[in-house]
Structure formats: C-alpha cells, structure tokens
Design a protein around this motif. Sequence first.
Motif, PDB file in Angstrom:
ATOM      1  N   PRO B 238       0.858  -1.190   0.000  1.00  0.00           N
ATOM      2  CA  PRO B 238       0.000   0.000   0.000  1.00  0.00           C
ATOM      3  C   PRO B 238       0.892   1.238   0.000  1.00  0.00           C
ATOM      4  O   PRO B 238       1.940   1.247   0.645  1.00  0.00           O
ATOM      5  CB  PRO B 238      -0.755  -0.087   1.318  1.00  0.00           C
ATOM      6  N   ALA B 239       0.475   2.244  -0.688  1.00  0.00           N
ATOM      7  CA  ALA B 239       1.303   3.447  -0.779  1.00  0.00           C
ATOM      8  C   ALA B 239       0.425   4.625  -1.169  1.00  0.00           C
ATOM      9  O   ALA B 239      -0.717   4.451  -1.576  1.00  0.00           O
ATOM     10  CB  ALA B 239       2.413   3.249  -1.808  1.00  0.00           C
ATOM     11  N   VAL B 240       1.016   5.783  -0.973  1.00  0.00           N
ATOM     12  CA  VAL B 240       0.344   6.980  -1.463  1.00  0.00           C
ATOM     13  C   VAL B 240       0.727   7.114  -2.941  1.00  0.00           C
ATOM     14  O   VAL B 240       1.898   7.258  -3.263  1.00  0.00           O
ATOM     15  CB  VAL B 240       0.789   8.219  -0.661  1.00  0.00           C
ATOM     16  N   PHE B 241      -0.247   7.033  -3.801  1.00  0.00           N
ATOM     17  CA  PHE B 241       0.011   7.132  -5.240  1.00  0.00           C
ATOM     18  C   PHE B 241      -0.115   8.583  -5.660  1.00  0.00           C
ATOM     19  O   PHE B 241      -1.054   9.277  -5.275  1.00  0.00           O
ATOM     20  CB  PHE B 241      -0.970   6.251  -6.027  1.00  0.00           C
ATOM     21  N   LEU B 242       0.861   9.004  -6.417  1.00  0.00           N
ATOM     22  CA  LEU B 242       0.916  10.406  -6.822  1.00  0.00           C
ATOM     23  C   LEU B 242       0.663  10.475  -8.323  1.00  0.00           C
ATOM     24  O   LEU B 242       1.363   9.843  -9.108  1.00  0.00           O
ATOM     25  CB  LEU B 242       2.316  10.931  -6.479  1.00  0.00           C
ATOM     26  N   ASP B 243      -0.323  11.259  -8.691  1.00  0.00           N
ATOM     27  CA  ASP B 243      -0.652  11.399 -10.110  1.00  0.00           C
ATOM     28  C   ASP B 243       0.424  12.242 -10.777  1.00  0.00           C
ATOM     29  O   ASP B 243       0.693  13.364 -10.368  1.00  0.00           O
ATOM     30  CB  ASP B 243      -2.015  12.081 -10.254  1.00  0.00           C
ATOM     31  N   ALA B 244       1.064  11.688 -11.790  1.00  0.00           N
ATOM     32  CA  ALA B 244       2.176  12.373 -12.435  1.00  0.00           C
ATOM     33  C   ALA B 244       1.720  13.664 -13.101  1.00  0.00           C
ATOM     34  O   ALA B 244       2.478  14.622 -13.195  1.00  0.00           O
ATOM     35  CB  ALA B 244       2.837  11.455 -13.455  1.00  0.00           C
ATOM     36  N   GLU B 245       0.501  13.695 -13.562  1.00  0.00           N
ATOM     37  CA  GLU B 245       0.016  14.875 -14.285  1.00  0.00           C
ATOM     38  C   GLU B 245      -0.518  15.938 -13.352  1.00  0.00           C
ATOM     39  O   GLU B 245      -0.097  17.077 -13.350  1.00  0.00           O
ATOM     40  CB  GLU B 245      -1.090  14.456 -15.263  1.00  0.00           C
ATOM     41  N   THR B 246      -1.434  15.520 -12.459  1.00  0.00           N
ATOM     42  CA  THR B 246      -2.140  16.527 -11.651  1.00  0.00           C
ATOM     43  C   THR B 246      -1.486  16.737 -10.298  1.00  0.00           C
ATOM     44  O   THR B 246      -1.774  17.710  -9.617  1.00  0.00           O
ATOM     45  CB  THR B 246      -3.587  16.086 -11.414  1.00  0.00           C
ATOM     46  N   GLY B 247      -0.648  15.844  -9.876  1.00  0.00           N
ATOM     47  CA  GLY B 247      -0.037  15.957  -8.557  1.00  0.00           C
ATOM     48  C   GLY B 247      -0.951  15.487  -7.440  1.00  0.00           C
ATOM     49  O   GLY B 247      -0.629  15.586  -6.266  1.00  0.00           O
ATOM     50  N   GLN B 248      -2.087  14.963  -7.809  1.00  0.00           N
ATOM     51  CA  GLN B 248      -3.051  14.503  -6.812  1.00  0.00           C
ATOM     52  C   GLN B 248      -2.484  13.277  -6.074  1.00  0.00           C
ATOM     53  O   GLN B 248      -1.803  12.450  -6.672  1.00  0.00           O
ATOM     54  CB  GLN B 248      -4.345  14.136  -7.538  1.00  0.00           C
ATOM     55  N   GLU B 249      -2.756  13.223  -4.755  1.00  0.00           N
ATOM     56  CA  GLU B 249      -2.265  12.091  -3.955  1.00  0.00           C
ATOM     57  C   GLU B 249      -3.433  11.234  -3.509  1.00  0.00           C
ATOM     58  O   GLU B 249      -4.487  11.757  -3.174  1.00  0.00           O
ATOM     59  CB  GLU B 249      -1.504  12.582  -2.727  1.00  0.00           C
ATOM     60  N   LEU B 250      -3.210   9.941  -3.477  1.00  0.00           N
ATOM     61  CA  LEU B 250      -4.282   9.025  -3.143  1.00  0.00           C
ATOM     62  C   LEU B 250      -3.675   7.820  -2.446  1.00  0.00           C
ATOM     63  O   LEU B 250      -2.687   7.263  -2.924  1.00  0.00           O
ATOM     64  CB  LEU B 250      -4.953   8.591  -4.457  1.00  0.00           C
ATOM     65  N   PHE B 251      -4.224   7.493  -1.293  1.00  0.00           N
ATOM     66  CA  PHE B 251      -3.732   6.280  -0.663  1.00  0.00           C
ATOM     67  C   PHE B 251      -4.424   5.076  -1.301  1.00  0.00           C
ATOM     68  O   PHE B 251      -5.650   5.018  -1.357  1.00  0.00           O
ATOM     69  CB  PHE B 251      -4.008   6.301   0.845  1.00  0.00           C
ATOM     70  N   VAL B 252      -3.634   4.154  -1.748  1.00  0.00           N
ATOM     71  CA  VAL B 252      -4.206   3.001  -2.467  1.00  0.00           C
ATOM     72  C   VAL B 252      -3.586   1.711  -1.937  1.00  0.00           C
ATOM     73  O   VAL B 252      -2.369   1.626  -1.769  1.00  0.00           O
ATOM     74  CB  VAL B 252      -3.920   3.121  -3.986  1.00  0.00           C
ATOM     75  N   ASP B 253      -4.441   0.812  -1.631  1.00  0.00           N
ATOM     76  CA  ASP B 253      -3.979  -0.537  -1.310  1.00  0.00           C
ATOM     77  C   ASP B 253      -4.144  -1.365  -2.593  1.00  0.00           C
ATOM     78  O   ASP B 253      -5.268  -1.654  -3.009  1.00  0.00           O
ATOM     79  CB  ASP B 253      -4.845  -1.104  -0.181  1.00  0.00           C
ATOM     80  N   PRO B 254      -3.056  -1.701  -3.260  1.00  0.00           N
ATOM     81  CA  PRO B 254      -3.157  -2.347  -4.581  1.00  0.00           C
ATOM     82  C   PRO B 254      -4.000  -3.617  -4.549  1.00  0.00           C
ATOM     83  O   PRO B 254      -4.734  -3.894  -5.493  1.00  0.00           O
ATOM     84  CB  PRO B 254      -1.713  -2.668  -4.928  1.00  0.00           C
ATOM     85  N   GLU B 255      -3.874  -4.334  -3.439  1.00  0.00           N
ATOM     86  CA  GLU B 255      -4.631  -5.592  -3.389  1.00  0.00           C
ATOM     87  C   GLU B 255      -6.123  -5.338  -3.497  1.00  0.00           C
ATOM     88  O   GLU B 255      -6.866  -6.101  -4.112  1.00  0.00           O
ATOM     89  CB  GLU B 255      -4.306  -6.329  -2.088  1.00  0.00           C
ATOM     90  N   GLN B 256      -6.529  -4.259  -2.828  1.00  0.00           N
ATOM     91  CA  GLN B 256      -7.954  -3.932  -2.883  1.00  0.00           C
ATOM     92  C   GLN B 256      -8.355  -3.352  -4.236  1.00  0.00           C
ATOM     93  O   GLN B 256      -9.423  -3.625  -4.768  1.00  0.00           O
ATOM     94  CB  GLN B 256      -8.269  -2.878  -1.815  1.00  0.00           C
ATOM     95  N   ALA B 257      -7.457  -2.472  -4.734  1.00  0.00           N
ATOM     96  CA  ALA B 257      -7.863  -1.642  -5.873  1.00  0.00           C
ATOM     97  C   ALA B 257      -7.654  -2.323  -7.228  1.00  0.00           C
ATOM     98  O   ALA B 257      -8.169  -1.850  -8.230  1.00  0.00           O
ATOM     99  CB  ALA B 257      -7.079  -0.333  -5.823  1.00  0.00           C
ATOM    100  N   ARG B 258      -6.890  -3.427  -7.231  1.00  0.00           N
ATOM    101  CA  ARG B 258      -6.425  -3.979  -8.505  1.00  0.00           C
ATOM    102  C   ARG B 258      -7.571  -4.324  -9.465  1.00  0.00           C
ATOM    103  O   ARG B 258      -7.602  -3.891 -10.610  1.00  0.00           O
ATOM    104  CB  ARG B 258      -5.541  -5.200  -8.255  1.00  0.00           C
ATOM    105  N   SER B 259      -8.500  -5.080  -8.920  1.00  0.00           N
ATOM    106  CA  SER B 259      -9.560  -5.576  -9.822  1.00  0.00           C
ATOM    107  C   SER B 259     -10.386  -4.425 -10.396  1.00  0.00           C
ATOM    108  O   SER B 259     -10.661  -4.376 -11.599  1.00  0.00           O
ATOM    109  CB  SER B 259     -10.452  -6.553  -9.065  1.00  0.00           C
TER     110      SER B 259
END
Lengths: 711, 312
Positions: B238-259
């Motif tokens: 899990p990590a804070v994902f940073l949008d390369a374009e907008t700079g928006q930050e989002l905490f994402v747990d890949p296991e949850q979000a993958r599907s």
Amino acid sequence: MSFLTPLYLLAGLAVTLPIVFHLIRRTPQGRQVFGSLMFLEQSPPRMTKRSRLDNLLLLLLRGLALCLLAFAFARPFFRSHQESLAQEDVGRRVAILIDTSASMSHTDQWERAVEEVNELLNSVSASDSVSLIAFDQQANSLISFEDWQELPASNRQSTAEEKLSELKPTQRRTELGNALIYAADLLAQNSERKISRRQIVVVSDFQEGSHWEVLRGYEWPEGVEIEPRIIELENALTNATAHVISATNTADKDLRLRVQSSKNAQSETFDLQWDRDQLESLEASISDISPSKTRVYVPPGQSKVVRAPEIPDGLAQHRLLLTGDDVEFDNVSYVAPVAPGNVQILYFGDPDASGPEGLSFFVEPIFPSTSTRQVTITDWDSLDAVPDVNDPAITLTLIGTNCDEEQIHWLRDSIQSGRPAIFVATSVEQGMQIYDLLEISPSPVTEITPEDYAMIGEVDLTHPALSPFDDPRYADFTKVRFYGFRSFDPNSFPDARALLSFEDGEPFLMEIGNRQLILMTAGWGRDESDLAVWSKFVPLMNGLLEHLENRVEEQPQLYVGDSLTPALLKSPHSEIWFQEPEDAPIRVTNDSPFVLEKAGIGKFAESEADLNEGNAHEIAINLHPDESRIDLVAFESLEAAGLPISSATIALLAEEENPESSRQLMNRELESRQRLWQWLLLAALIVLILESVISGSMQRRSGRSVFSTQS
Amino acid sequence: MPSSSSSAPRPYPPPSYIDSQSLMQIKSLELRAKSVVEGLMNGIHRSPYHGFSVEFTEYRQYSSGDDLRYLDWRLYARSDRYYIKRFEDETNLRCHLIVDNSRSMTYGSLGYSKEDYAKTLAATLAYFLTQQRDAVGLLRFSDKVDEFIPARFRVGQLRRLLTSLESAPEGTSSGINAALEEAAERVRKRGLFVVMSDFLTNVDILQSRLGYLRAGGNEVVVFQVLDPAEMSFDFDQPAVFLDAETGQELFVDPEQARSQYQRRLQEHLDQVSAICDGLGIYVSRLTTDSPLEVAMLDFLETRLRVTQTRRQ
C-alpha cells in the motif's frame, strides 16, 4: 487482590496500541508516482483476513506483555486477614534528641524545649517506638527503644515526662553531629517489629557552633529522616563573649582577651569588668570611670583582642564579666592567676673565679627571673650556716668546683633526697667527685684536649629538655666549639642518657638515672668552650632547669566537657586530686579522667591534703567558645552534606494519625513484602522474548517472499 | 477495411529483436532509431513479410488500362519491361508524428518512461520514413502544442525532428484533443498522422477530434503506449500514489484496488478502440517492454493494408 498504585492500570489501555498497529500494518510504506489516478480510488486501511490470521499470535503476545507491565507497575498485592492483623503493629521509630548544651539555658529556651518534647510525646501512637536522648557534648539515652517497648503503653508518656523533668541544661558544648550519628545508628539497627518510618526529631537551638561538620564524612543510613524542631532565640539577639587568650599570673597587668560578637548583633559596645564579690553588686560597680572596667567596640560577627581591665587588689575569684549583650549564659569568663614560682639555685662555685673564664660569671645571666618565676642564686660560700638539706626552698644545686667534705656530704644527702643537681666537670679532679656524690666506685676521668677544637656531634632531640630544638630551624648544634673536656668511663653510669655528645662519641651532657642529676663534661668558661656566647646555651640551660624542676609554665585552657587528666595538666605525677568549684575533691589519674562539668576556678594538687591545706594550683574552667556562636546554623549546608531534613513536620504527624494514611501505609508494607511486581515483570520479559523470536522468524519468511516478489 | 488491434498476445516478435531495455540504454535517439530500422531492414529481407515496405508495394508491372504518364521509361529502357512509375506519387508520403509530451508519459516502471519509448518510436519512424524519402513532420504536445514542425523532405529535417524530440517536455496535463484539432487545422495537405500517446485522458471528445483528421482524408495510425505496470497494476505494498500529471495524492492498497482498476482501465481501452474502430483508425497498443520492431511492423502492415485497400 489490591493495587498500590491503581492508576497505572490505565496504562493497560496501551494494549490497544498493538491492535492499532496490526490494523494499520498496511499503511503506506512510501510514495508511488503513477501515470494517472483516473482509474483509482482511495483505499481505507483495513485488516485483510489474511493478515489477521498471520499475526494473531504476535498480537496476543504483545498485548499480554503490555498488560503484564501495566499490572506490574500497579504494584498488586494480596490482602490477607493474617497479614492485615500483623500490620497493626506497624509504627514509627522515633528518636527524640533534646539539646541540653549550655546555650539552651538562655531565658526560657529550656522550658520551650521541654514543652516541644512533651508535645511530641503526646503525638506518638501506641504502635510507635520512641527513644529519648539528651545530648550536649555526648549523647545520653534517657529512654531506649527497648525500654519504651517494655513500658506499659499507658505509662510511657508519663515516664518520659518524668525523665525529662529531671533533665537540666548543662554547661557543655553542643556536639550535634555526634548525637545525630548516635541516633541514626540506633535507628538503622534492625528491629523485630515492623517499622513504617524511621525518624530523628531534634529539639535544639541549632546554633552555629554545634559541631555538625563530622556528618560530612558519615554515610547517612537510608530511610532515616531528620526533623528539626528549632527552639529559636528571639529575633536577632546580640551575643558577645570574652575568652582569655592565655593564662596569666597575678602580677601580669596585660591580660589579653578575645571579644567576639554574634553575626546578628544589634549592639556593638560591650563592657568588661572584674566581678568583685557577687553578681548582685554588678549594677553598682559599673560606671564609666571605673578603672576596673573596659569598654570595647566590636562590630557584628567580628572579634577583637583587648586588654582586660586592671585586676583590683584583693580579688579572690577572678570572674570577668561582659555586659552589653542580651545573652547571659556565656558572659562570665574565669581567669586563674598563676603565682610566680620561686627558684632558688644553690651554687657551688670557685669563689676566686670572677672573670669570664669562671663559671660564676655567667650563672646569673643564664637563669634570669621571668614573669612566671623568681630566680635566686645563692653561693654556698655566702651562706652563714649550712642549710637544711630538706629545705624545699632550694630548688636546684649547681656544682662547679672542688667541694670539701662538708659540701660533698650535704650534696650527697641532697641528691638522695631527690633534689636535682647540675654537675659541671671543670677539671679531672673535680670531675672525680661525682663518684663520691653518687656513692659509686670511681673510674678514671681523662682530660681531653683536642688539637684545635671539638664540636657537638649527636643530639638527643627526643629528650624533653631538648625537644624545643626539634625543628630544622633550631636543630643546628655545630656552632659551638670546645677546647677541652673531660672523658668519663661510660660504664660508670649504666643508667645514664647522653643528651649531647661530641663528634667522637664522648658525651658532653648526660642525664644520670632517675636521680635528677645532669653531668656536663665541659664548663662554660670562655677558655674552655664557646658555650657562654652560644645562642642556644641559655635556652638549653633553662630547658634543663624546667625539666629538673618539673615546673609547668603555662597550663592549658580548660573547657567544660574536657576530660581532665594529670597528663593534660602536665603534671609529673600519675595521680592528682582535683576539686571542681563548689564540689568535693576527687582523685584523677591518667586512666580515670574526670570530665569537667562546671565553669569556674578549679583546684588541683598532688594530694588531697595539699588541696585541703591550700597548696593547690588553681585552674580556670570556661565554657567552650563555640557554645557562644548561637546564630542559627545554615540548614542548606546540612542538606548539602546529605542529611534528609524534612520540614513539614506537623503535616506529616497529622498525616500519620489519619486512618486513611495508616491504611495506605499498611498496603505499602504488604506490597513491599510480597513483591508480586517482580514476577510480573519477569513474565512480561519472557513474553517479549517469545514475541521477538516469533516475530523474527516471521520477518525472515516474509522478507524472503517480498524479495522474490520484487525480483 | 481498417483493422483494429487486439490485446491478444502476438505470435511474434521472435527473440532476435532488440530488447527494449537494452535499446533504451543507448543515449542518442538517432542511434536508437538507426538500430531499430537497420535491424528491421536486415530482417525484412529474410522475413516472411518481404514486400511490406512502402517502396516495394509501390512497384508494379504495367497492365492494360494504366495511365501511360506513370510508366517508368528509364526502367523500360534498361529492362525492357513496363513498370508503372506511379509509386513516386504515392511514396511522396506526408507523415506527421504526433507525440504526447505530457507528464503522464513520464511514468515508467522499467527504468525508462513511456515518453522515452514514444520518442524512440517517433524517431524510428522518422528515420525510416526519411530513408524512404518521405516527408516527415512532428507535433509535440502536452496541455498545448509545444512544437510543430511541418512535414518536409529535405536535408536537416531528420536532425531537426530528433532535436525537437530530445527537448524536455514543457506542459503538465495531456491536451490530446486540442493537439489533434490544431494538427487538423495546420496540415492542409492530406497525409498520414501517427499519434503516440497513452490516451489516459478523457475520451469524450476524442472521437470528434480524430474525426477531424479523418474527415480531411488523412490516414491515422494510433500507437497507444502504456507501461506494463499500468496494465497489470501489480504493486504489492500500500502506498500513497501520486498522479504524475495533476499531482493529486491518493492512498491506495493495490490488493484492494487492482480488480477495480483493471476493470476501469479495460473499459477505457475499449472506449478508445471503439472510437478508433468507428473512424477506421488502426490502433496499436504497445507496452513499453515490447520491442520497437513490433510497432514498426504494425506500422508497415497498416500501410500495406491501407495501400491494398486503396488499390482495391
């Protein structure tokens, strides 16, 4: 089960921490840049089923460790009926120290001190154990802890009060340090009874000169508290005291005194006056024009050396009064006038020798009269009749010539009677006469004439007559030259002690046996030696005179509380009789010293008869100067020396009487005995070790899997 | 019929192709392009795709009915055969490379970004086309058009293109719709447009903008460049994902979000495919780990089909 500090149980809430940590195990480990988040949504942190199952054991262990720790800190104990009953016996152990030193006799201080102790005794409970100790220069246990316990509870207080009522302040100085050590040692001893608190309550004026400094080197026992009860003087009293600097004789008009004033003195002018008769006449005797009065100005906290007023004629008791201050107990100083001694020297000399080559030329200058002695030198030839051989007026004989039969006979008796003599061998023939005097078989005496001169080679500095020279500055005996001397057979005097010897080992000065005879193998005539002009000659001869005479020039300063012995008084006798002021004479030896109790003029003599007949020496006994330093001691210094001084005394005593406090006390005792917390801590430690082992192995496994995923 | 790509695994490339990661180690863009092109050309002679190139497809024998103006007389003089010279007209292709320069293209999980990949692809195409004596132009865009180089065939054009490609990106977000619109306005003559972008943007008006290009009679080839991680979303922590374009930050747990991510991405890709299919645009979806030769072959194949279609 109960807890001593239940608030620590709240720390048990920390058990939620591992749960939270387990919950947020999947919190972001870092940041991840990503192309676009348009297909993503925020994920709430939550436990997956998988992680919960994996870490449940660790969670349990961590929670358990925290619970055990919280439990241990809460100090649990089991409250059983039996132990509760046992705890009823728990009480304080209090040593009450009451100051009986001289300074406590000022105005109503003693009454206030007694009142304070009575108040303390009222506050003790039946379970408390009390020891009552009076102290001044030494601690004196009035009631010990054992005595207290043996007394019936109803009689304890009355017995203590009775003991207290018999007590009075002494004239001794204060030794607070020793008293505290004595009490602390008593309290530090193990007791069969359970003790909730060990306490020393000191009822004293806590004067500056109370000699507490010994405590600096003392390791104060743990758990023993000191509670000072200060019997304070009224605000900033002026106290001044006068101390005689040295003993003097009646002829001495220049008696010097040190007048000292207290730090908080309000007054700076004091009067010194000899007390003529009684203190009652003091008021009348004081006038500014009185010759027997001296006014002295001493600023607060300082001291000044002044001359005492002239001693009036016919003064029997030498009491010097200081007036002008507020504290009276130390205002009288005692002075023992020493009558000058008469020294009569019977000289046996050559009547024809009148020049510096003869002995008699220098005899009078050698033994001058001083303030402490009157020296009379009598030539045998000038006597009208032969003196009584037992005449006590003749102190010493000085033999420096060939004596006739009559003289030898007289001298032999004189020496046998114990009168000291100095025999100067001026020639071989004259030297041979010493054998006649001592009634021993003669041996040859040889005239020695060195080639140039002889010098002193050996000096016995351990001899009392020579000990004043025992200093590198004065120990040089090489300046004097001898142009001739007599050599005696050393075997003739088996009990002789050579004080000075020539460089070849021949003795110059010998002390022969216990017969008080000094043999000089060379005279001081100018054609025989340079002795007469030697700087050490007069001190040497006077030292010999004092040694032979057994006369003490100056007595030591004596204070109340000192242990009096013949040695202290420099008496040659091992036994003396001593009479304290207004007291019966008693026998004092070096082995059984007498502790001085009263200030005043004491008397001592060689025998009880001498004492009664008025042949006694007088000696002044004064209060110790430190006892006059009545300013309050700096408690900061006491605390800095490591003394656990508590100040909130009354509050503590009140707390002791509170039932809630006693219950707390009981709980504390139970807990300290059971010490369950130690076991709980041990258990927590074991759980933590277990947790570390399991966590470590899991970490290794998960580490491998993570690595494989990344690769 | 224009053909659309599919996400199904291809039977090729054979292992002899240059590995993308190795290729990206080469610093010079020109050298990368040469490596790809020359490797490909060598391969073409041996490959079953012989004749797919622009040049080879445009030579054919004279048949009755053909316009004699296009007969290659010089070739007839040498070989005594009739060849239609028409290929010159057809091979004077005007190709514009439209390269997405936005920040989202800077993402890359393989040590190089989608932008690097797209640039290399553009450079390769430019080099290849220049070799074929075609006119090549370039349009770089981010949130606006960063640079436009009209298609030319002249000395220094390739150098100019490569220099432009190597320059740093300027904008942040992706303005593909505006870029396509501007391209349609600026380029008057018909030609080929090769669009290289991740198309990770709103596709609502993409259809109309692509439609502008197609309406002008242009051929359009779309290379949708994506990172493999974007496709698979195989993050494990899990990590804070940073949008390369907008700079928006989002905490994402890949296991949850993958599907859910994969589902949404597939929907988006389908939308892009649907739009392109509707407009007759060939879409080649490339992950940055796929060899550039594949893209090149896709391109040539597309050209062949277009030519064949036109010929038919």
